[in-house]
Scaffold this active site. Structure first.
Site, PDB file in Angstrom:
ATOM      1  CG  HIS A 214     127.439  62.141 -95.245  1.00  0.00           C
ATOM      2  ND1 HIS A 214     127.190  62.092 -96.581  1.00  0.00           N
ATOM      3  CD2 HIS A 214     127.845  60.898 -94.915  1.00  0.00           C
ATOM      4  CE1 HIS A 214     127.446  60.887 -97.034  1.00  0.00           C
ATOM      5  NE2 HIS A 214     127.848  60.141 -96.042  1.00  0.00           N
ATOM      6  CB  SER A 218     119.607  57.877 -94.551  1.00  0.00           C
ATOM      7  OG  SER A 218     120.530  57.901 -95.606  1.00  0.00           O
ATOM      8  CE  LYS A 242     118.357  46.961 -98.672  1.00  0.00           C
ATOM      9  NZ  LYS A 242     117.573  47.007 -97.454  1.00  0.00           N
ATOM     10  CG  ASP A 243     123.903  51.289-101.893  1.00  0.00           C
ATOM     11  OD1 ASP A 243     122.662  51.156-101.790  1.00  0.00           O
ATOM     12  OD2 ASP A 243     124.517  52.248-101.381  1.00  0.00           O
ATOM     13  CD  GLU A 286     114.184  61.232-125.790  1.00  0.00           C
ATOM     14  OE1 GLU A 286     113.439  60.853-126.717  1.00  0.00           O
ATOM     15  OE2 GLU A 286     115.163  60.579-125.400  1.00  0.00           O
TER      16      GLU A 286
HETATM   17  C1  HEM Z   1     122.141  62.974-109.880  1.00  0.00           C
HETATM   18  C2  HEM Z   1     121.074  62.850-109.130  1.00  0.00           C
HETATM   19  C3  HEM Z   1     121.111  62.454-107.679  1.00  0.00           C
HETATM   20  C4  HEM Z   1     122.050  61.744-106.998  1.00  0.00           C
HETATM   21  C5  HEM Z   1     123.337  61.141-107.531  1.00  0.00           C
HETATM   22  C6  HEM Z   1     121.579  61.627-105.627  1.00  0.00           C
HETATM   23  C7  HEM Z   1     122.263  60.967-104.629  1.00  0.00           C
HETATM   24  C8  HEM Z   1     121.746  60.689-103.378  1.00  0.00           C
HETATM   25  C9  HEM Z   1     122.279  59.734-102.445  1.00  0.00           C
HETATM   26  C10 HEM Z   1     123.523  58.861-102.693  1.00  0.00           C
HETATM   27  C11 HEM Z   1     121.493  59.726-101.351  1.00  0.00           C
HETATM   28  C12 HEM Z   1     121.603  58.799-100.142  1.00  0.00           C
HETATM   29  C13 HEM Z   1     120.987  57.452-100.492  1.00  0.00           C
HETATM   30  C14 HEM Z   1     119.485  57.487-100.608  1.00  0.00           C
HETATM   31  O1  HEM Z   1     118.830  58.041 -99.704  1.00  0.00           O
HETATM   32  O2  HEM Z   1     118.948  56.974-101.613  1.00  0.00           O
HETATM   33  C15 HEM Z   1     120.461  60.720-101.557  1.00  0.00           C
HETATM   34  C16 HEM Z   1     119.475  61.046-100.651  1.00  0.00           C
HETATM   35  C17 HEM Z   1     118.477  61.975-100.889  1.00  0.00           C
HETATM   36  N1  HEM Z   1     118.191  62.606-102.084  1.00  0.00           N
HETATM   37 FE1  HEM Z   1     119.278  62.459-103.769  1.00  0.00          FE
HETATM   38  N2  HEM Z   1     120.384  62.287-105.507  1.00  0.00           N
HETATM   39  C18 HEM Z   1     120.054  62.804-106.738  1.00  0.00           C
HETATM   40  C19 HEM Z   1     118.908  63.516-107.045  1.00  0.00           C
HETATM   41  C20 HEM Z   1     117.937  63.893-106.136  1.00  0.00           C
HETATM   42  C21 HEM Z   1     116.749  64.629-106.451  1.00  0.00           C
HETATM   43  C22 HEM Z   1     116.359  65.104-107.857  1.00  0.00           C
HETATM   44  C23 HEM Z   1     116.071  64.816-105.280  1.00  0.00           C
HETATM   45  C24 HEM Z   1     114.761  65.531-105.015  1.00  0.00           C
HETATM   46  C25 HEM Z   1     114.279  66.475-105.711  1.00  0.00           C
HETATM   47  C26 HEM Z   1     116.815  64.185-104.221  1.00  0.00           C
HETATM   48  C27 HEM Z   1     116.467  64.154-102.883  1.00  0.00           C
HETATM   49  C28 HEM Z   1     117.077  63.401-101.903  1.00  0.00           C
HETATM   50  C29 HEM Z   1     116.653  63.302-100.524  1.00  0.00           C
HETATM   51  C30 HEM Z   1     115.470  64.044 -99.871  1.00  0.00           C
HETATM   52  C31 HEM Z   1     117.517  62.411 -99.892  1.00  0.00           C
HETATM   53  C32 HEM Z   1     117.467  61.951 -98.425  1.00  0.00           C
HETATM   54  C33 HEM Z   1     116.633  60.712 -98.421  1.00  0.00           C
HETATM   55  C34 HEM Z   1     116.479  60.082 -97.097  1.00  0.00           C
HETATM   56  O3  HEM Z   1     117.413  60.125 -96.298  1.00  0.00           O
HETATM   57  O4  HEM Z   1     115.390  59.526 -96.894  1.00  0.00           O
HETATM   58  N3  HEM Z   1     117.949  63.628-104.782  1.00  0.00           N
HETATM   59  N4  HEM Z   1     120.634  61.277-102.812  1.00  0.00           N
END
Ligand code: HEM
Length: 419
Positions: A214, A218, A242-243, A286
């Site tokens: 935030h 994004s 959309k989500d 796994e």
């Molecule tokens: C429990 C696991 C995770 C949850 C619940 C989570 C949740 C989220 C959410 C809600 C967003 C905003 C929506 C979206 O961009 O899809 C986000 C963005 C992002 N997440 Fe995660 N995430 C998780 C794991 C990860 C992992 C493992 C990585 C990378 C190693 C990661 C990297 C990112 C990045 C770089 C963004 C920004 C994307 C953008 O704005 O283009 N996330 N995450």
């Protein structure tokens, strides 16, 4: 965009004392402006959060019936499957939920890799993601031990034994992890305690992840910053809708696997009670661990194998500083795109290698694929940052959208005039 307003006296009463509704409005409501061009690839973050909740709820319900003791664990799981009302459903959701969680998070990560979401100013957001991945792996590994089947036991044995490769302290570390001189009841007990705890640690890190998100909002498929309000739309109702649609599609696929192929992704040996005296012919983790397992076994030396395996994740921590290209989105990076596809193929190949014994052609393939994995991050990405000539970027998010396509490529020069 819009400030939070309500006519409800109850909500006003709460809001005055604790502004939880304006907080939600600014986080996931109409008060949170998001880039207007987010594709379905941006569904996977919320989907990961949704899956995490499913795992925690089903996990707590399973814990009410599970017994963490080597003499009872296997039978208590069988009892859940046969005697507990809807126990089979709970277990199949939790079991397959782990696989789906990894599928969703791997897609989420590859999305970030392709669109350069790890680049400044989102480095910390990415790093927190890698921390989440590590925590997920630890949680999944310990959870798999709990049913105390053959693969549970031997998987735990092989992986904990890896620490014996640490010079001088190795044996001591392994004994300490086991809580004894082999994988036994104390091991099962502590794995259960930690398996219950870690998902809540993941929740805490996810909160930090969203907090970091935030700060700058994004990234988007074009990888350029929104220039003003014309490039954004309120999160609610556009992205909440959309989500929700994405979650519906996810649930259909998830339900199909749970009801028709519940054991497809598991190993049949785990329906045999753990026997410390009978080693299975092939000990395989796994599916979601297979690429890392392949890297571990590609190197004949145990310690170097362990270092390579941890290194394959460690490299992700420094990724924002390895890829110095100022252009984020792969759409405008023609050579990066090719290497991105090669990396995806490489990881799939590693997965197949991990599922097979490390001999002959599998061993060589595993070594080449491991080499390529590190080459991609440590050599190709840094060099591309210097030598690649990116395509011209659009001046704003609205520009290609108004030209009738998500990308500049192939869009007619002035479609509005033609009409
Ligand atoms: C429990 C696991 C995770 C949850 C619940 C989570 C949740 C989220 C959410 C809600 C967003 C905003 C929506 C979206 O961009 O899809 C986000 C963005 C992002 N997440 Fe995660 N995430 C998780 C794991 C990860 C992992 C493992 C990585 C990378 C190693 C990661 C990297 C990112 C990045 C770089 C963004 C920004 C994307 C953008 O704005 O283009 N996330 N995450």
């Amino acid at each position: 965009m819009s400030g939070f307003q309500t006519n409800s006296r109850v909500i006003k009463w709460i809001e005055y004392r604790m502004p939880v509704f304006s907080f939600l409005n600014h986080s996931i409501g109409a008060g949170y402006p998001a880039p207007k061009n987010l594709s379905y690839m941006w569904n996977f973050g919320s989907l990961a959060g949704f899956t995490l909740v499913i795992m925690i709820v089903t996990g707590i319900l399973l814990a009410m019936q599970y017994t963490a003791h080597v003499d009872y664990a296997f039978d208590s799981v069988e009892r859940i499957m046969r005697d507990v009302n809807f126990g089979w459903l709970l277990r199949y959701i939790h079991m397959n939920g782990a696989s789906f969680f990894f599928i969703v998070v791997y897609i989420h990560m590859f999305r970030g890799l392709y669109y350069g979401s790890y680049k400044a100013p989102r480095e910390l957001l990415w790093i927190l993601g890698v921390v989440i991945l590590l925590l997920m792996m630890m949680t999944a590994f310990m959870g798999y031990v709990l049913p105390w089947g053959q693969m549970s036991f031997w998987g735990a044995k092989v992986i904990t034994n890896l620490f014996s490769a640490v010079p001088i302290f190795g044996e001591g570390i392994v004994t300490w992890l086991w809580g004894g001189f082999t994988v036994d009841n104390p091991t099962l007990n502590r794995f259960y305690a930690l398996h219950y705890l870690m998902p809540f640690v993941i929740v805490a890190v996810v909160v930090l992840h969203i907090w970091a998100l935030h700060q700058f909002g994004s990234n988007n498929p074009l990888g350029i910053d929104p220039k003003g309000p014309q490039d954004k739309i309120p999160f609610h109702p556009y992205y909440t809708a959309k989500d929700s649609f994405g979650m519906g599609v996810f649930l259909i696929v998830f339900a199909a696997v749970i009801f028709y192929l519940p054991n497809y992704m598991g190993h049949p040996d785990n329906y045999i009670p753990a026997d410390p005296l009978a080693t299975p012919a092939h000990i395989v983790p796994e599916w979601y661990f297979l690429p890392f397992y392949a890297i571990l076994r590609a190197i004949p030396d145990k310690l170097l194998g362990v270092i390579a395996m941890f290194g394959s994740i460690a490299v992700l921590f420094v990724l924002p500083w390895l890829d110095r290209s100022p252009v984020k989105s792969g759409r405008f990076r023609p050579i990066f795109r090719i290497f991105f596809v090669l990396l995806a193929i490489d990881v799939v190949v590693l997965g197949f290698v991990g599922a097979n014994p490390p001999e002959g052609a599998w061993l060589i393939t595993g070594q080449i694929a491991t080499f390529w994995y590190f080459l991609h991050f440590l050599v190709v990405l840094p060099l591309l940052g210097v030598f690649e000539r990116p395509k011209p970027l659009p001046t704003s998010i609205s520009e290609p959208v108004l030209k009738g396509g998500g990308s500049l490529a192939g869009a007619p020069a002035k479609p509005m005039e033609k009409a």
